[in-house]
Write an enzyme that holds these catalytic residues in place. Structure first.
Site, mmCIF file in Angstrom:
data_model
loop_
_atom_site.group_PDB
_atom_site.id
_atom_site.type_symbol
_atom_site.label_atom_id
_atom_site.label_comp_id
_atom_site.label_asym_id
_atom_site.label_seq_id
_atom_site.Cartn_x
_atom_site.Cartn_y
_atom_site.Cartn_z
ATOM 1 N N VAL A 65 58.771 94.969 4.333
ATOM 2 C CA VAL A 65 58.155 93.739 4.838
ATOM 3 C C VAL A 65 59.208 92.643 5.015
ATOM 4 C CG1 VAL A 65 56.430 91.936 4.353
ATOM 5 C CG2 VAL A 65 55.883 94.340 3.935
ATOM 6 N N ALA A 68 60.848 93.440 8.237
ATOM 7 C CA ALA A 68 59.931 93.097 9.336
ATOM 8 C C ALA A 68 59.867 91.590 9.545
ATOM 9 C CB ALA A 68 58.539 93.665 9.058
ATOM 10 N N GLU A 69 59.794 90.844 8.457
ATOM 11 C CA GLU A 69 59.737 89.378 8.553
ATOM 12 C C GLU A 69 61.023 88.839 9.168
ATOM 13 O OE1 GLU A 69 58.142 85.419 7.542
ATOM 14 O OE2 GLU A 69 57.232 87.253 6.804
ATOM 15 N N THR A 70 62.138 89.443 8.834
ATOM 16 C CA THR A 70 63.422 88.997 9.368
ATOM 17 C C THR A 70 63.473 89.166 10.880
ATOM 18 O OG1 THR A 70 64.596 89.449 7.304
ATOM 19 C CG2 THR A 70 65.923 89.394 9.326
ATOM 20 N N SER A 73 60.656 87.064 12.665
ATOM 21 C CA SER A 73 60.888 85.618 12.642
ATOM 22 C C SER A 73 62.034 85.211 13.559
ATOM 23 C CB SER A 73 61.179 85.154 11.213
ATOM 24 O OG SER A 73 60.027 85.275 10.423
#
Length: 149
Positions: A65, A68-70, A73
């Protein structure tokens, strides 16, 4: 703008990343995440499995996650730039298979890019190209002036 005067996509991505206060990010450094491709079409990064495992020796779901967030974003931020700022409001992930070694790659592609929000699908794959996780991140797009930038 004529074709010859359009800014190069790589120049645009470099300018965006250069404007960030900490483009690498402290958590990304701790996790070993490395951006390998940044464009308005997609953002790609790699992360080692070693050092990011849970007690059973498998890649930690939370590490997936973070990856994925990196990428999501950064993708949303570049899509909003230079007039807007992207802020995450939702992320979810489905884990498909375990990984115990090597490197995983996360790739964010746009599902929706609008004036006030963007949604990115993130596919995380192992070294054999098998999908290990699918995530979706939703970001609100705010005017830069609203966040003091």
């Amino acid at each position: 703008m004529t074709e010859t005067t359009k800014p190069d996509a790589n120049d645009e991505a470099r300018a965006f990343l250069a404007e960030l206060p900490d483009a690498d990010g402290a958590l990304n450094r701790k996790m070993g995440i490395s951006l390998t491709e940044v464009s308005r079409e997609r953002v790609v990064a790699t992360m080692p499995v070693e050092g990011n495992t849970q007690p059973f020796g498998l890649l930690h779901g939370g590490a997936s996650v973070v990856l994925a967030e990196t990428v999501g974003s950064v993708a949303a931020g570049l899509a909003a730039w230079p007039d807007g700022v992207a802020v995450g409001v939702d992320i979810n992930a489905t884990h498909h298979r375990s990984v115990t070694s090597g490197t995983v790659t996360g790739m964010a592609t746009p599902a929706h890019v609008g004036r006030s929000s963007s949604v990115w699908e993130v596919a995380i794959t192992d070294e054999a190209g098998r999908r290990t996780c699918t995530a979706r991140i939703t970001c609100s797009v705010l005017p830069r002036s609203r966040v003091g930038l």
